[in-house]
Scaffold this active site. Structure first.
Site, PDB file in Angstrom:
ATOM      1  N   LYS A   1     -13.218 -20.279  -5.129  1.00 59.09           N
ATOM      2  CA  LYS A   1     -11.974 -21.058  -5.146  1.00 59.09           C
ATOM      3  C   LYS A   1     -12.347 -22.523  -4.985  1.00 59.09           C
ATOM      4  CE  LYS A   1      -9.466 -17.609  -2.594  1.00 59.09           C
ATOM      5  NZ  LYS A   1      -9.097 -17.342  -1.254  1.00 59.09           N
TER       6      LYS A   1
ATOM      7  N   ARG B   1      -8.647  -3.340   8.015  1.00 56.76           N
ATOM      8  CA  ARG B   1      -9.591  -3.244   9.150  1.00 56.76           C
ATOM      9  C   ARG B   1      -8.883  -2.720  10.395  1.00 56.76           C
ATOM     10  NH1 ARG B   1     -11.673  -9.278   8.649  1.00 56.76           N
ATOM     11  NH2 ARG B   1     -11.051  -9.277   6.470  1.00 56.76           N
TER      12      ARG B   1
ATOM     13  N   GLU C   1      -6.621 -24.521   5.074  1.00 54.68           N
ATOM     14  CA  GLU C   1      -8.056 -24.599   5.366  1.00 54.68           C
ATOM     15  C   GLU C   1      -8.751 -25.604   4.450  1.00 54.68           C
ATOM     16  OE1 GLU C   1      -9.363 -20.245   6.601  1.00 54.68           O
ATOM     17  OE2 GLU C   1      -7.556 -20.228   5.391  1.00 54.68           O
TER      18      GLU C   1
ATOM     19  N   ARG D   1     -17.003 -24.225   2.413  1.00 59.19           N
ATOM     20  CA  ARG D   1     -16.644 -23.315   3.488  1.00 59.19           C
ATOM     21  C   ARG D   1     -17.835 -22.379   3.723  1.00 59.19           C
ATOM     22  NH1 ARG D   1     -13.468 -17.741   3.232  1.00 59.19           N
ATOM     23  NH2 ARG D   1     -13.394 -17.367   5.467  1.00 59.19           N
TER      24      ARG D   1
ATOM     25  N   HIS E   1      -3.024 -16.114  13.419  1.00 56.10           N
ATOM     26  CA  HIS E   1      -3.357 -16.143  11.989  1.00 56.10           C
ATOM     27  C   HIS E   1      -3.212 -14.708  11.476  1.00 56.10           C
ATOM     28  CE1 HIS E   1      -5.833 -17.612   8.457  1.00 56.10           C
ATOM     29  NE2 HIS E   1      -5.878 -16.296   8.320  1.00 56.10           N
TER      30      HIS E   1
ATOM     31  N   ASN F   1     -14.990 -22.794  -1.936  1.00 53.44           N
ATOM     32  CA  ASN F   1     -14.959 -21.601  -1.081  1.00 53.44           C
ATOM     33  C   ASN F   1     -15.502 -20.444  -1.913  1.00 53.44           C
ATOM     34  OD1 ASN F   1     -14.341 -19.401   0.470  1.00 53.44           O
ATOM     35  ND2 ASN F   1     -12.195 -19.933   0.796  1.00 53.44           N
TER      36      ASN F   1
ATOM     37  N   HIS G   1     -11.981 -17.589  11.062  1.00 55.49           N
ATOM     38  CA  HIS G   1     -10.755 -18.341  10.725  1.00 55.49           C
ATOM     39  C   HIS G   1     -10.674 -19.635  11.526  1.00 55.49           C
ATOM     40  CE1 HIS G   1      -8.706 -14.179   9.926  1.00 55.49           C
ATOM     41  NE2 HIS G   1      -9.079 -14.697   8.770  1.00 55.49           N
TER      42      HIS G   1
HETATM   43  P1  ADP Z   1      -6.205 -13.233   3.328  1.00 59.39           P
HETATM   44  O1  ADP Z   1      -6.460 -14.718   3.151  1.00 59.39           O
HETATM   45  O2  ADP Z   1      -6.739 -12.669   4.603  1.00 59.39           O
HETATM   46  O3  ADP Z   1      -6.489 -12.398   2.148  1.00 59.39           O
HETATM   47  P2  ADP Z   1      -3.401 -14.006   3.317  1.00 59.39           P
HETATM   48  O4  ADP Z   1      -3.292 -15.015   4.401  1.00 59.39           O
HETATM   49  O5  ADP Z   1      -3.333 -14.480   1.906  1.00 59.39           O
HETATM   50  O6  ADP Z   1      -4.647 -13.071   3.535  1.00 59.39           O
HETATM   51  O7  ADP Z   1      -2.237 -12.941   3.564  1.00 59.39           O
HETATM   52  C1  ADP Z   1      -2.057 -11.861   2.712  1.00 59.39           C
HETATM   53  C2  ADP Z   1      -1.065 -10.916   3.361  1.00 59.39           C
HETATM   54  O8  ADP Z   1       0.172 -11.618   3.586  1.00 59.39           O
HETATM   55  C3  ADP Z   1      -0.750  -9.746   2.456  1.00 59.39           C
HETATM   56  O9  ADP Z   1      -1.071  -8.533   3.109  1.00 59.39           O
HETATM   57  C4  ADP Z   1       0.747  -9.824   2.260  1.00 59.39           C
HETATM   58  O10 ADP Z   1       1.317  -8.582   2.430  1.00 59.39           O
HETATM   59  C5  ADP Z   1       1.228 -10.722   3.359  1.00 59.39           C
HETATM   60  N1  ADP Z   1       2.464 -11.388   2.925  1.00 59.39           N
HETATM   61  C6  ADP Z   1       2.594 -12.373   2.034  1.00 59.39           C
HETATM   62  N2  ADP Z   1       3.918 -12.661   1.869  1.00 59.39           N
HETATM   63  C7  ADP Z   1       4.612 -11.810   2.657  1.00 59.39           C
HETATM   64  C8  ADP Z   1       5.997 -11.574   2.944  1.00 59.39           C
HETATM   65  N3  ADP Z   1       6.949 -12.278   2.368  1.00 59.39           N
HETATM   66  N4  ADP Z   1       6.303 -10.612   3.826  1.00 59.39           N
HETATM   67  C9  ADP Z   1       5.353  -9.887   4.401  1.00 59.39           C
HETATM   68  N5  ADP Z   1       4.051 -10.056   4.179  1.00 59.39           N
HETATM   69  C10 ADP Z   1       3.671 -10.997   3.340  1.00 59.39           C
END
Ligand code: ADP
Length: 394
Positions: free
Chosen positions: A14, A240, A382, A90, A207, A7, A179
């Protein structure tokens, strides 16, 4: 067979090596700061992370370093590269051309290049990764798995924007959605958890990560999704804006003396819960601040309300909903958000069970036994979906 899943971002990469028969992750890791200085984190299954800082002038060097780690006598997980059967990449945008994953040929690379215009930051990075792997492992079959492909089953009424039709015909301006690999995995997994077939269910997948999107999956096929031509549309996200009145762009540009590109940058990078709360793009920080900060509390409410509105819209689009699955960073971990969103869904007969909802990052049914709609927590995967699609094609 062992599948290397890649990815690629513009300065990061990654990877996971997955045994497609057992679906076990043999090793995973991350290359960061490619083209700057370079940092590599490699983690063989069941062992500690190994962090190094080798020079990483480009993606080819980064992938070479990953292959060295995977075959390293001490930290590696395979004896030689012969034990890797295929690479799954990906790819963010496949336009209308790619309705499913496909084996990468020179022709496919050209078609992906043609989609760069829709994802100028992401697609070129994916192509760099593909070309680097081609150079280093010229005889290995490679598969492209597109974020957009799962959504290609949407009907015209869901993907057309009400602007002059010539822009769709000339430039392909339409809803594509993103996604898709996650929506595909989670909808199938939700059906499995419920002991049913996806073909028998109407499922809404939420998601909710830093980037966020909803999809309506009717009888196993996506019929609508909240992201559009780009990943800016739809839900309120970390940074966003999601949906807004398009006239706001010109209004802010005029008031603040900004160019259109500058306003777009604000909508992509300085908006969402970060812009609204003034605290952070990380929902955990905003939640903590919300305890004594009304503006931060409002930002969370705006986020959750938008999710609930979209669930209502997709229940209408499918003329009903059997299951709603929460996934990604926030969806998998934040029981409070799931509970507040579910409170809006009483009219659907959805009832969350507070005890069952007290889960983080594991597959679970979180609704009561008498709930008319099943609510679920389903961690997305994913990489596994990319490995499955790759194994199926090679
Ligand atoms: P992306 O892949 O779009 O970067 P992720 O799916 O990794 O995002 O999600 C990241 C988000 O998930 C972060 O904004 C984080 O705040 C939120 N997050 C992770 N753990 C928690 C939690 N325990 N409570 C609230 N939000 C969480």
């Amino acid at each position: 067979m062992n599948i290397l899943v890649i990815n690629c971002g513009s300065s990061s990469l990654k990877y996971q090596l997955i045994d497609s028969e057992t679906e076990k992750v043999l090793a995973k890791g991350l290359c960061e700061r490619i083209g700057i200085d370079g940092a590599l984190t490699h983690q063989p299954a069941g062992k500690d992370k190994i962090k190094t800082t080798p020079a990483m002038p480009d993606h080819t060097v980064a992938i070479q370093l990953v292959l060295e780690q995977l075959t390293d006598p001490e930290n590696g997980v395979v004896k030689s590269l012969d034990e890797i059967s295929a690479v799954g990449h990906r790819v963010v945008h496949g336009g209308e051309k790619f309705t499913s994953s496909c084996i990468i040929t020179d022709e496919v690379i050209k078609e992906i290049e043609a989609c760069n215009v829709f994802a100028p930051l992401h697609n070129p990075a994916c192509l760099i990764g593909i070309n680097a792997c081609k150079e280093l492992m010229p005889n290995l079959p490679m598969v492209a798995v597109f974020d957009t492909a799962f959504h290609q089953t949407m009907p015209a009424k869901a993907y057309l924007y009400a602007i002059p039709y010539k822009y769709y015909e000339k430039y392909g301006v339409r809803r594509y959605g993103f996604h898709g690999t996650s929506h595909q995995y989670v909808s199938a997994k939700a059906a499995e958890i419920l002991g049913k077939k996806p073909e028998d269910l109407k499922i809404i997948v939420c998601h909710l990560g830093n980037g966020a999107s909803l999809s309506a999956v009717k009888y196993g096929k996506c019929v609508d999704t909240s992201m559009g031509l780009t990943p800016l549309e739809g839900l309120v996200m970390g940074t966003r804006s999601g949906d807004l009145d398009p006239a706001i762009l010109e209004f802010i540009a005029n008031q603040e003396n900004l160019t259109l590109s500058e306003v777009m940058n604000i909508l992509n990078k300085e908006s969402g819960v970060a812009g609204l709360s003034g605290v952070s793009s990380d929902f955990r920080d905003v939640r903590a601040a919300a305890e004594d900060n009304e503006i931060a509390a409002n930002a969370l409410e705006v986020h959750r309300y938008r999710v609930a509105k979209y669930i209502g819209a997709y229940a209408a689009a499918m003329n009903g909903v059997d299951a709603i699955a929460f996934t990604a960073g926030l969806g998998e971990n934040d029981s409070e958000s799931r509970a507040v969103i579910s409170e809006y869904l009483g009219y659907l007969g959805a009832k969350i069970d507070p005890e069952r909802n007290d889960v983080r990052g594991e597959d679970a049914i979180i609704s009561t036994d008498d709930s008319k709609v099943a609510l679920l927590c389903v961690p997305t995967n994913e990489e596994l979906m990319i490995a499955r699609n790759t194994a199926a094609l090679v």
